[in-house]
Design a protein around this motif. Structure first.
Motif, short mmCIF file in Angstrom:
data_model
loop_
_atom_site.label_atom_id
_atom_site.label_comp_id
_atom_site.label_asym_id
_atom_site.label_seq_id
_atom_site.Cartn_x
_atom_site.Cartn_y
_atom_site.Cartn_z
N ARG A 135 0.82 -1.22 0.00
CA ARG A 135 0.00 0.00 0.00
C ARG A 135 0.85 1.27 0.00
N ASP A 136 2.17 1.15 0.25
CA ASP A 136 3.03 2.33 0.25
C ASP A 136 3.50 2.71 -1.15
N GLY A 137 3.01 2.00 -2.17
CA GLY A 137 3.40 2.33 -3.53
C GLY A 137 4.73 1.76 -3.96
N THR A 138 5.21 0.73 -3.26
CA THR A 138 6.41 -0.01 -3.66
C THR A 138 6.13 -1.50 -3.51
N LEU A 139 6.94 -2.32 -4.16
CA LEU A 139 6.78 -3.77 -4.07
C LEU A 139 7.69 -4.39 -3.03
N ASN A 140 8.33 -3.59 -2.19
CA ASN A 140 9.31 -4.14 -1.25
C ASN A 140 8.74 -5.24 -0.37
N ALA A 141 7.54 -5.01 0.16
CA ALA A 141 6.94 -6.01 1.05
C ALA A 141 6.67 -7.31 0.31
N LEU A 142 6.19 -7.22 -0.92
CA LEU A 142 5.92 -8.42 -1.71
C LEU A 142 7.23 -9.14 -2.05
N LEU A 143 8.26 -8.38 -2.41
CA LEU A 143 9.55 -9.00 -2.72
C LEU A 143 10.11 -9.71 -1.49
N GLY A 144 9.96 -9.09 -0.34
CA GLY A 144 10.52 -9.66 0.88
C GLY A 144 9.74 -10.84 1.42
N ALA A 145 8.52 -11.04 0.94
CA ALA A 145 7.68 -12.12 1.47
C ALA A 145 8.12 -13.49 0.97
N GLY A 146 8.95 -13.55 -0.06
CA GLY A 146 9.45 -14.83 -0.54
C GLY A 146 8.59 -15.44 -1.62
N ALA A 147 8.90 -16.69 -1.94
CA ALA A 147 8.31 -17.34 -3.11
C ALA A 147 6.85 -17.70 -2.94
N ALA A 148 6.44 -18.13 -1.76
CA ALA A 148 5.08 -18.68 -1.60
C ALA A 148 3.99 -17.66 -1.95
N PRO A 149 3.99 -16.45 -1.40
CA PRO A 149 2.96 -15.47 -1.79
C PRO A 149 3.05 -15.08 -3.27
N ARG A 150 4.26 -15.00 -3.78
CA ARG A 150 4.46 -14.66 -5.20
C ARG A 150 3.87 -15.76 -6.10
N GLN A 151 4.06 -17.00 -5.72
CA GLN A 151 3.52 -18.11 -6.49
C GLN A 151 2.00 -18.15 -6.40
N ALA A 152 1.46 -17.86 -5.20
CA ALA A 152 0.00 -17.82 -5.04
C ALA A 152 -0.61 -16.73 -5.91
N LEU A 153 0.06 -15.58 -5.95
CA LEU A 153 -0.42 -14.47 -6.78
C LEU A 153 -0.37 -14.85 -8.25
N ARG A 154 0.69 -15.48 -8.69
CA ARG A 154 0.81 -15.89 -10.09
C ARG A 154 -0.31 -16.86 -10.46
N ALA A 155 -0.56 -17.84 -9.61
CA ALA A 155 -1.59 -18.84 -9.91
C ALA A 155 -2.97 -18.19 -10.03
N GLN A 156 -3.29 -17.28 -9.11
CA GLN A 156 -4.60 -16.63 -9.15
C GLN A 156 -4.72 -15.70 -10.36
N LEU A 157 -3.65 -14.98 -10.68
CA LEU A 157 -3.70 -14.09 -11.84
C LEU A 157 -3.85 -14.88 -13.14
N SER A 158 -3.16 -16.02 -13.23
CA SER A 158 -3.26 -16.84 -14.42
C SER A 158 -4.69 -17.31 -14.64
N ALA A 159 -5.37 -17.69 -13.55
CA ALA A 159 -6.77 -18.13 -13.65
C ALA A 159 -7.70 -16.96 -13.92
N LEU A 160 -7.45 -15.84 -13.24
CA LEU A 160 -8.31 -14.66 -13.35
C LEU A 160 -8.30 -14.08 -14.77
N LEU A 161 -7.12 -14.09 -15.41
CA LEU A 161 -6.96 -13.46 -16.72
C LEU A 161 -7.08 -14.45 -17.88
#
Length: 431
Positions: free
Chosen positions: A74-100
């Protein structure tokens, strides 16, 4: 890991994504964008559009770990997402792939969340705390070394240790930002005294940008077997270089004003997941080269640690534009021109206990291959053999008004090709 999100037959409900050279459904890069007149927010590039990820969370289209990762930005940067590691990034990719995907249930709800990319401003994707530039392109190091030391182009340490130096993060800018030619001290060999003024030998450098994800505690090294897990994604980096200023200032401590006036990066972070099909073995070292030390050696990294990327550099000059001619391709290269893998760079960077942090940026060093030089210094052989352009212009180094564009594309039979998006910068006159 390769999964359903990489299926080449998978099509998107966003028509422009199907067959898109950079951003098909199989890519889904992450960035920070702002629609006209609105605040910046996290997004993903899909075809000629940008999907508002924060809006997708608010609309209930992203849930669970994916929604939490986006909400943390929400601060307008991806730092928190980058720092969260692979699992949240992979979850986001899977949902975006299905959504789009074509025929997805939420297709109607996506309309207000899709913005024309050409009408959006792309920002730096993360707050860059620290920037380190490596020198891992062995062909470039050899070419440049040969200009100054024909009989001994590589220094004795080069094949033992990943060479790097710390640069300035505040002057890293996103693609499309014009930069002023720097002023500084210069002293070519033909002049008896140094003088101050605009750089006469301004150059570009073709590099990969490596984004750090989870960091490490101060004093705690990152093992080579875990180093890839600390990489959150990749991009392109043009580490502009004032060769004449550097030649006078760099001994004994290295580049300073020759580099700190600006570096340009592509605004989209291409995730490790998107690049999974394009992992290839690290090129074997020539016979007689020293084996890497144990802290830099991992069998899996050697088998999968390099990236199969086609790299291009294009130049548009005022003369080409005036004549109605297209940009001129300066080189076609390959990311396998790196002597060290990104994981080896990370492991070496942290081996002494340096604490890397989410959003830190590493530059790979200039990437050249035979016939695909990554700088004008190499193409013009130090300025001695000017490049001739279709417009009748010549270039030893860059002139005011010149615009350089870097491009990268991952290609493998059986998979949809993906790209990095343009990394473009134009040179303005010195102040």
């Amino acid at each position: 890991m390769i999964d359903a999100t990489h299926d080449a037959a998978r099509r998107s409900c966003v028509a422009s994504a199907n067959g898109h050279p950079d951003f098909p459904l199989q890519n889904l890069p992450l960035g920070i964008f702002a629609p006209q007149g609105e605040a910046k927010r996290p997004g993903t590039a899909i075809g000629d559009s940008v999907l508002d990820l924060a809006g997708a969370v608010a609309a209930g289209l992203l849930t669970g770990a994916a929604a939490e990762a986006v909400a943390a930005c929400r601060d307008g940067t991806l730092n928190a997402l980058l720092g969260a590691g692979a699992a949240p990034r992979q979850a986001l990719r899977a949902q975006l792939s299905a959504l789009l995907a074509e025929g997805a249930d939420a297709e109607a709800a996506l309309g207000p969340l899709l913005h024309e990319a050409d009408r959006c401003k792309l920002h730096l994707p993360a707050r860059i705390g620290d920037y380190t530039d490596f020198y891992a392109g062995i062909q470039h190091a050899t070419n440049v070394g040969a200009l100054f030391r024909p009989d001994n182009p590589l220094l004795p340490n080069y094949k033992h240790v990943p060479i790097g130096y710390h640069g300035r993060a505040s002057s890293i800018v996103p693609s499309g930002t014009a930069l002023r030619r720097p002023n500084g001290q210069r002293k070519p060999a033909a002049e008896t005294e140094p003088s101050f003024g605009p750089s006469r030998n301004l150059d570009y450098e073709l590099e990969l940008a490596i984004w750090i994800g989870p960091g490490n505690a101060l004093g705690e090294p990152i093992g080579i077997g875990q180093a890839a897990g600390h990489i959150a994604g990749y991009g392109l980096l043009n580490d502009w270089s004032a060769r004449d200023i550097q030649g006078w200032e760099y001994q004994p401590l290295g580049p300073f004003l020759a580099k700190n006036f600006g570096s340009t990066i592509s605004p989209w972070i291409i995730t490790p997941e998107a690049l999974a099909p394009f992992r290839v073995p690290q090129p074997a070292r020539p016979a007689g080269d020293p084996a890497p030390m144990a802290y830099l050696w991992d069998e899996d990294d050697q088998e999968n640690g390099a990236l199969a990327l086609e790299l291009e550099v294009w130049l548009m000059t005022p003369g080409l534009a005036k004549a109605g001619l297209p940009a001129h391709r300066l080189s076609l290269g390959d990311a396998r021109g790196l002597y060290w893998t990104p994981a080896q760079m990370v492991a070496h960077h942290a081996c002494g206990g340096c604490n890397l942090q989410p959003g830190d940026l590493l530059g790979s060093g200039t990437i050249s291959i035979p016939g695909g030089d990554g700088s004008l210094l190499e193409i013009s052989q130090g300025g001695r053999k000017p490049l001739e352009l279709p417009s009748g212009e010549t270039r030893r180094f860059l002139e005011d008004g010149d615009e350089v564009t870097l491009r990268a594309r991952a290609v493998r039979e059986g998979f949809a090709s993906i790209g990095f998006g343009d990394c473009t910068g134009r040179i303005l006159p010195a102040p």
